[in-house]
Every structure is written in C-alpha cells, then in structure tokens.
Design a protein around this motif. Structure first.
Motif, PDB file in Angstrom:
ATOM      1  N   GLY A  11     -38.463  -9.540  19.076  1.00 50.37           N
ATOM      2  CA  GLY A  11     -39.418  -8.445  19.172  1.00 50.37           C
ATOM      3  C   GLY A  11     -38.827  -7.077  18.882  1.00 50.37           C
ATOM      4  N   HIS A  12     -37.550  -7.029  18.547  1.00 49.45           N
ATOM      5  CA  HIS A  12     -36.876  -5.743  18.285  1.00 49.45           C
ATOM      6  C   HIS A  12     -36.001  -5.886  17.047  1.00 49.45           C
ATOM      7  N   GLU A  13     -36.454  -5.306  15.940  1.00 52.30           N
ATOM      8  CA  GLU A  13     -35.750  -5.353  14.654  1.00 52.30           C
ATOM      9  C   GLU A  13     -35.301  -3.937  14.321  1.00 52.30           C
ATOM     10  N   PRO A  14     -34.153  -3.527  14.841  1.00 49.04           N
ATOM     11  CA  PRO A  14     -33.759  -2.125  14.742  1.00 49.04           C
ATOM     12  C   PRO A  14     -33.342  -1.683  13.338  1.00 49.04           C
ATOM     13  N   ILE A  15     -33.585  -0.405  13.092  1.00 52.19           N
ATOM     14  CA  ILE A  15     -33.100   0.258  11.890  1.00 52.19           C
ATOM     15  C   ILE A  15     -31.705   0.776  12.207  1.00 52.19           C
ATOM     16  N   ILE A  16     -30.735   0.413  11.399  1.00 48.51           N
ATOM     17  CA  ILE A  16     -29.353   0.821  11.618  1.00 48.51           C
ATOM     18  C   ILE A  16     -29.091   2.200  11.021  1.00 48.51           C
ATOM     19  N   ILE A  17     -29.623   2.440   9.818  1.00 49.06           N
ATOM     20  CA  ILE A  17     -29.463   3.753   9.171  1.00 49.06           C
ATOM     21  C   ILE A  17     -30.685   3.999   8.304  1.00 49.06           C
ATOM     22  N   GLU A  18     -31.083   5.265   8.228  1.00 50.92           N
ATOM     23  CA  GLU A  18     -32.199   5.668   7.372  1.00 50.92           C
ATOM     24  C   GLU A  18     -31.896   7.056   6.829  1.00 50.92           C
ATOM     25  N   ILE A  35     -28.220 -13.231  12.450  1.00 48.30           N
ATOM     26  CA  ILE A  35     -29.119 -12.153  12.044  1.00 48.30           C
ATOM     27  C   ILE A  35     -29.154 -12.020  10.532  1.00 48.30           C
ATOM     28  N   LYS A  36     -30.177 -11.317  10.056  1.00 51.38           N
ATOM     29  CA  LYS A  36     -30.308 -10.985   8.641  1.00 51.38           C
ATOM     30  C   LYS A  36     -30.362  -9.468   8.538  1.00 51.38           C
ATOM     31  N   ALA A  37     -29.521  -8.897   7.683  1.00 51.96           N
ATOM     32  CA  ALA A  37     -29.565  -7.466   7.392  1.00 51.96           C
ATOM     33  C   ALA A  37     -30.316  -7.277   6.082  1.00 51.96           C
ATOM     34  N   GLU A  38     -31.355  -6.452   6.112  1.00 54.60           N
ATOM     35  CA  GLU A  38     -32.090  -6.090   4.903  1.00 54.60           C
ATOM     36  C   GLU A  38     -31.580  -4.720   4.477  1.00 54.60           C
ATOM     37  N   ILE A  39     -31.148  -4.614   3.208  1.00 55.43           N
ATOM     38  CA  ILE A  39     -30.451  -3.414   2.740  1.00 55.43           C
ATOM     39  C   ILE A  39     -31.160  -2.844   1.517  1.00 55.43           C
ATOM     40  N   TRP A  40     -31.547  -1.566   1.613  1.00 59.60           N
ATOM     41  CA  TRP A  40     -32.092  -0.823   0.491  1.00 59.60           C
ATOM     42  C   TRP A  40     -31.007   0.139   0.018  1.00 59.60           C
ATOM     43  N   THR A  41     -30.738   0.188  -1.286  1.00 62.52           N
ATOM     44  CA  THR A  41     -29.675   1.050  -1.807  1.00 62.52           C
ATOM     45  C   THR A  41     -30.087   2.519  -1.843  1.00 62.52           C
ATOM     46  N   GLN A  42     -31.379   2.785  -2.013  1.00 61.40           N
ATOM     47  CA  GLN A  42     -31.913   4.148  -1.965  1.00 61.40           C
ATOM     48  C   GLN A  42     -33.156   4.132  -1.086  1.00 61.40           C
ATOM     49  N   ASN A  68     -19.329 -12.780  12.445  1.00 61.62           N
ATOM     50  CA  ASN A  68     -19.166 -12.255  11.081  1.00 61.62           C
ATOM     51  C   ASN A  68     -19.130 -10.738  11.071  1.00 61.62           C
ATOM     52  N   GLU A  69     -18.291 -10.215  10.169  1.00 60.73           N
ATOM     53  CA  GLU A  69     -18.169  -8.776   9.981  1.00 60.73           C
ATOM     54  C   GLU A  69     -18.188  -8.510   8.478  1.00 60.73           C
ATOM     55  N   LYS A  70     -19.011  -7.573   8.026  1.00 61.27           N
ATOM     56  CA  LYS A  70     -19.133  -7.256   6.600  1.00 61.27           C
ATOM     57  C   LYS A  70     -19.176  -5.754   6.410  1.00 61.27           C
ATOM     58  N   VAL A  71     -18.638  -5.296   5.284  1.00 62.34           N
ATOM     59  CA  VAL A  71     -18.764  -3.905   4.868  1.00 62.34           C
ATOM     60  C   VAL A  71     -19.920  -3.854   3.880  1.00 62.34           C
ATOM     61  N   ILE A  72     -20.877  -2.965   4.141  1.00 67.80           N
ATOM     62  CA  ILE A  72     -22.046  -2.849   3.271  1.00 67.80           C
ATOM     63  C   ILE A  72     -22.232  -1.391   2.877  1.00 67.80           C
ATOM     64  N   SER A  73     -23.067  -1.173   1.870  1.00 63.27           N
ATOM     65  CA  SER A  73     -23.440   0.164   1.439  1.00 63.27           C
ATOM     66  C   SER A  73     -24.947   0.187   1.286  1.00 63.27           C
ATOM     67  N   GLY A  74     -25.607   1.112   1.987  1.00 68.01           N
ATOM     68  CA  GLY A  74     -27.052   1.197   1.903  1.00 68.01           C
ATOM     69  C   GLY A  74     -27.579   2.494   2.471  1.00 68.01           C
ATOM     70  N   ALA A  75     -28.780   2.861   2.028  1.00 66.50           N
ATOM     71  CA  ALA A  75     -29.441   4.062   2.518  1.00 66.50           C
ATOM     72  C   ALA A  75     -30.386   3.725   3.668  1.00 66.50           C
ATOM     73  N   PHE A  76     -30.931   2.510   3.659  1.00 67.59           N
ATOM     74  CA  PHE A  76     -31.827   2.050   4.721  1.00 67.59           C
ATOM     75  C   PHE A  76     -31.431   0.625   5.051  1.00 67.59           C
ATOM     76  N   VAL A  77     -31.110   0.372   6.306  1.00 70.09           N
ATOM     77  CA  VAL A  77     -30.685  -0.962   6.734  1.00 70.09           C
ATOM     78  C   VAL A  77     -31.441  -1.331   8.001  1.00 70.09           C
ATOM     79  N   ARG A  78     -32.075  -2.483   7.975  1.00 69.21           N
ATOM     80  CA  ARG A  78     -32.776  -3.025   9.151  1.00 69.21           C
ATOM     81  C   ARG A  78     -32.224  -4.416   9.415  1.00 69.21           C
TER      82      ARG A  78
END
Length: 104
Positions: A11-18, A35-42, A68-78
């Motif tokens: 019930g809680h799908e947080p936004i990590i960065i916007e 978990i699944k991270a959804e990543i938008w580049t812009q 698991n630990e990953k390095v990602i790049s994104g403008a919007f991540v949920r």
C-alpha cells in the motif's frame, strides 16, 4: 551509510527522487521482499496541468532482491513491492545520492 531508509509495502510505493534532471544514486534493498524500481531518465513534471504522454511508463525497470545493491541514474524513481517472501509484504530501501562531478 545511506541518506534515507524508506519502507515499501503493497500500500506504499514511495517516490525516491523527483527532479527534472538525472541524479546518480545507490539503491539497497534491505528486504525481506523483492522490489521493483521504476526509473525515468527525465521528468518534466506537469506542463499546463498535464503530465506528458511518457509519464506513465518508466524508461527502465529494475528488480532488487533482498540484499541487492545497484547504482542507478534517474530523474524520477518510484519503488514498488514485486513479490513477497514467506508472506512478508514489506521491504526497506536504502538510498544514497551520489555527488555529481563535472569534468573540466
């Protein structure tokens, strides 16, 4: 160390960065669920009160199992709960924003 530890439940799908431009960050799934991270580049946000057509489908999807630990790049991540482990409907995601260095 991580800047934030955020709970993730069904019930809680947080936004990590916007933000408008991409940032690099480390994501760590402390578990127990996957978990699944959804990543938008812009991410332009709303323009004239509406989201752009591509706002609803992420550019990338990343599965993170417990540990698991990953390095990602994104403008919007949920992040969303992908699957439970032994009926555990909970995960915790650690996030660390990495500094941006521009070469001269």
């Amino acid at each position: 160390m991580y800047h934030t530890i955020t709970p993730v439940t069904s019930g809680h799908e947080p936004i990590i960065i916007e933000q408008e431009s991409s940032a690099q960050m480390i994501l760590f799934n402390a578990g127990p669920a996957t978990i699944k991270a959804e990543i938008w580049t812009q991410w332009p946000g709303k323009i004239n009160g509406k989201y752009p057509d591509n706002a609803y489908e992420a550019n990338y999807n990343l599965e993170l199992r417990a540990g698991n630990e990953k390095v990602i790049s994104g403008a919007f991540v949920r992040v969303k709960l992908l699957e439970s482990v032994n009926n555990q409907q909970f995960a915790a995601i650690g996030t660390r924003i990495l500094p941006y260095f521009q070469s001269k």
